[in-house]
Design an enzyme around this catalytic site. Structure first.
Site, PDB file in Angstrom:
ATOM      1  N   THR A   1       8.386  45.310  31.372  1.00 48.91           N
ATOM      2  CA  THR A   1       8.502  44.258  32.389  1.00 48.91           C
ATOM      3  C   THR A   1       9.927  44.238  32.929  1.00 48.91           C
ATOM      4  O   THR A   1      10.887  44.341  32.160  1.00 48.91           O
ATOM      5  CB  THR A   1       8.165  42.832  31.881  1.00 48.91           C
ATOM      6  OG1 THR A   1       8.619  41.878  32.852  1.00 48.91           O
ATOM      7  CG2 THR A   1       8.800  42.472  30.558  1.00 48.91           C
TER       8      THR A   1
ATOM      9  N   ASP B   1      11.200  41.709  33.887  1.00 48.35           N
ATOM     10  CA  ASP B   1      11.740  40.395  33.517  1.00 48.35           C
ATOM     11  C   ASP B   1      12.506  40.406  32.194  1.00 48.35           C
ATOM     12  O   ASP B   1      13.273  39.477  31.912  1.00 48.35           O
ATOM     13  CB  ASP B   1      10.610  39.364  33.418  1.00 48.35           C
ATOM     14  CG  ASP B   1       9.968  39.056  34.762  1.00 48.35           C
ATOM     15  OD1 ASP B   1      10.454  39.573  35.781  1.00 48.35           O
ATOM     16  OD2 ASP B   1       8.979  38.308  34.788  1.00 48.35           O
TER      17      ASP B   1
ATOM     18  N   GLY C   1      11.816  36.994  38.093  1.00 47.66           N
ATOM     19  CA  GLY C   1      12.021  36.457  36.756  1.00 47.66           C
ATOM     20  C   GLY C   1      11.184  35.198  36.657  1.00 47.66           C
ATOM     21  O   GLY C   1      11.617  34.119  37.031  1.00 47.66           O
ATOM     22  N   ARG C   2       9.947  35.413  36.218  1.00 49.34           N
ATOM     23  CA  ARG C   2       8.974  34.318  36.274  1.00 49.34           C
ATOM     24  C   ARG C   2       9.345  33.155  35.341  1.00 49.34           C
ATOM     25  O   ARG C   2       9.328  32.009  35.730  1.00 49.34           O
ATOM     26  CB  ARG C   2       7.612  34.880  35.900  1.00 49.34           C
ATOM     27  CG  ARG C   2       6.522  33.883  35.946  1.00 49.34           C
ATOM     28  CD  ARG C   2       5.242  34.483  35.488  1.00 49.34           C
ATOM     29  NE  ARG C   2       4.539  35.151  36.557  1.00 49.34           N
ATOM     30  CZ  ARG C   2       3.780  36.222  36.394  1.00 49.34           C
ATOM     31  NH1 ARG C   2       3.669  36.758  35.206  1.00 49.34           N
ATOM     32  NH2 ARG C   2       3.148  36.752  37.404  1.00 49.34           N
TER      33      ARG C   2
ATOM     34  N   GLU D   1      13.688  33.260  40.762  1.00 50.31           N
ATOM     35  CA  GLU D   1      12.507  32.628  41.381  1.00 50.31           C
ATOM     36  C   GLU D   1      11.925  31.511  40.512  1.00 50.31           C
ATOM     37  O   GLU D   1      11.268  30.606  41.006  1.00 50.31           O
ATOM     38  CB  GLU D   1      11.425  33.681  41.654  1.00 50.31           C
ATOM     39  CG  GLU D   1      10.922  34.335  40.363  1.00 50.31           C
ATOM     40  CD  GLU D   1       9.762  35.289  40.536  1.00 50.31           C
ATOM     41  OE1 GLU D   1       9.279  35.479  41.657  1.00 50.31           O
ATOM     42  OE2 GLU D   1       9.348  35.856  39.505  1.00 50.31           O
TER      43      GLU D   1
ATOM     44  N   VAL E   1      10.853  44.821  46.053  1.00 46.57           N
ATOM     45  CA  VAL E   1      11.817  45.937  46.090  1.00 46.57           C
ATOM     46  C   VAL E   1      12.344  46.184  44.668  1.00 46.57           C
ATOM     47  O   VAL E   1      12.609  47.318  44.274  1.00 46.57           O
ATOM     48  CB  VAL E   1      12.993  45.580  47.036  1.00 46.57           C
ATOM     49  CG1 VAL E   1      14.154  46.543  46.899  1.00 46.57           C
ATOM     50  CG2 VAL E   1      12.510  45.538  48.473  1.00 46.57           C
TER      51      VAL E   1
END
Ligand code: F6P
Length: 347
Positions: free
Chosen positions: A126, A128, A171-172, A223, A278
C-alpha cells in the site's frame, strides 16, 4: 510439484509486478506451476484465473500497475463468497495462495486462513504504509518520491507568485505520505489525521513565516485529515457517500476547503494541487523494486516451508514474517516523534 496462485487486491501501487515476478521466478526454479488470479478476490469468487509462464512475467520488474488486475471485492460481502473462493481454489488444484494487498485484502486472507485453513501467505502492499508488523510496505517509497518531486516543483512557482500552495496527498487513515514527503520537500505546515492541528494553528504558522520575510509557503495535507477548528468539531471531506465493499468512503477535497480557509483568514493568495492517483502510477523506485523482490522471494519461501497464515515483513533491514492476523489487527499510525521532525520546520 505445487500449483501456486497469486492475487493482487485493493488499490494498485508500483511494485506489484515486481512481487509477481519474484514469486513466479522462485516458484519456477522449484518446478512449481504459477496461476494468476484476476482482479484480487474477484478472480477466486468468479473462478477467473490463468496460468502464468516465463513469458507473462518477462519485463515486469520496472512496470507499474499489476498484470493481474485488482479490485476491492470482499468475498465476505457477497452471498456465499467465501465458499466460492474455497471451492474454486480447490477446483483449480491450487496448493497455496500468495495474496498481495493491504489491510482489506490481507484481512480477508487472515480470516480465510483462520476459519477455513486456506493455505495463504501475504505480501504487504500500500502506498499508505499503514500496515502493522512491517516497517514499510512496498509502493510507499515511490509515492513519497512522486509527492516530493511535486512539492519541489510547487516551490518554484509558489515563490514566483508569492503564493501559498496547498498540496493534497493520499493516505486514507494515516499521514505517512504527507509527513515523509513534507519532510523531504521542506513543507511549511503538514496536516495529518493522527495529529490534527487546527486550521487556526496552520494559519498562525504561515503568518509567522511571512512575518520573517518569506512570501510563499507550502502546505501538505493528507486526504484523511479532518478539518479541525479551535472552537471544536471536525469535518471529514469526502467525494461521495457510498461505501466500497470494505466500508470505506472515497476521500478527497480537503485541500480545496483548506486553501479557501487559509486565503480568507490570512489574505495570502492560495492555490491547491491534488496529486491523486498520480501517486500510484508509473514505475517503482529502485528501493521499492528491491523491497518487492525480497518480499516476493520470502512469500515463495513461506509457501515452500508450508508456513501459511504468515506475511512477509520488513523489520529494520531484515525480511522476516509475521502472522497475518497481527499485521491486520490494527493500523500503523505515524508516531508522534516522526511528526515532530516535520513540525520543527513549520512556520
Ligand atoms: O489505500 C490506497 C489508496 O490510494 C488511499 O490512499 C486512497 O484513499 C484510496 O486508495 C483511493 O482509492 P481508489 O483508487 O478507489 O480511488
Amino acid at each position: 510439484m505445487k500449483r501456486v496462485g497469486i492475487l493482487t487486491g485493493g488499490g494498485d501501487c508500483p511494485g506489484l509486478n515486481a512481487v509477481i515476478r519474484a514469486v513466479a521466478r522462485r516458484s519456477f526454479s522449484r518446478g512449481w506451476e504459477v496461476v494468476g488470479v484476476q482482479d484480487g478476490w474477484r478472480g477466486l469468487v468468479e473462478n477467473d484465473m490463468t496460468s502464468l509462464t516465463a513469458r507473462e512475467i518477462s519485463g515486469l520488474l520496472p512496470r507499474g500497475g499489476t498484470i493481474l488486475g485488482t479490485s476491492r471485492t470482499n468475498p465476505y460481502r457477497i452471498d456465499g463468497g467465501a465458499d466460492r473462493v474455497l471451492r474454486h481454489f480447490a477446483e483449480a488444484g491450487l496448493d497455496a495462495l500468495v495474496a498481495i494487498g493491504g489491510e482489506d485484502t490481507l484481512g480477508v486472507a487472515a480470516r480465510l486462513f483462520e476459519e477455513n485453513q486456506l493455505p495463504v501467505v501475504g505480501v504487504p502492499k500500500t502506498i499508505d504504509n499503514d500496515l502493522s508488523g512491517t516497517d514499510y510496505t512496498f509502493g510507499f517509497d515511490t509515492a513519497v518520491a512522486i509527492c516530493t518531486e511535486a512539492i519541489d516543483r510547487l516551490h518554484t512557482t509558489a515563490e514566483s507568485h508569492n503564493r501559498v500552495m496547498v498540496v493534497e496527498v493520499m493516505g486514507r487513515h494515516t499521514g505517512w505520505i504527507a509527513v515523509m514527503s513534507g519532510i523531504a520537500g521542506g513543507a511549511d505546515v503538514i496536516l495529518i489525521p493522527e495529529q490534527p492541528i487546527t486550521v487556526e494553528e496552520a494559519c498562525t504558522e504561515l503568518r509567522k513565516r511571512h512575518d520573517r520575510g518569506k512570501n510563499f509557503s507550502i502546505v501538505v495535507v493528507s486526504e484523511g485529515y479532518k478539518l479541525t477548528y479551535e472552537a471544536g468539531g471536525q469535518q471529514e471531506v469526502t467525494q461521495e457517500a457510498t461505501l466500497d465493499q470494505f466500508g470505506h468512503v472515497r476521500l478527497g477535497g480537503v485541500g480545496e476547503l483548506l486553501a479557501r480557509e487559509i486565503e480568507e483568514r490570512t489574505g495570502y493568495e492560495t492555490r491547491v494541487t491534488v496529486l491523486g492517483h498520480v501517486q500510484r502510477g508509473g514505475s517503482p523506485t529502485a528501493r521499492d523494486r528491491i523491497l518487492a523482490t525480497r518480499y516476493g522471494l520470502k512469500a515463495a519461501d513461506l509457501v515452500h516451508e508450508g508456513r501459511f497464515g504468515q506475511m512477509a515483513a520488513l523489520q529494520g533491514d531484515a525480511i522476516v514474517d509475521v502472522p497475518l492476523r497481527e499485521a491486520t489487527a490494527e493500523l500503523k499510525f505515524v508516531p508522534p516523534d516522526r511528526y515532530e521532525v516535520a513540525r520543527a520546520f513549520f512556520g
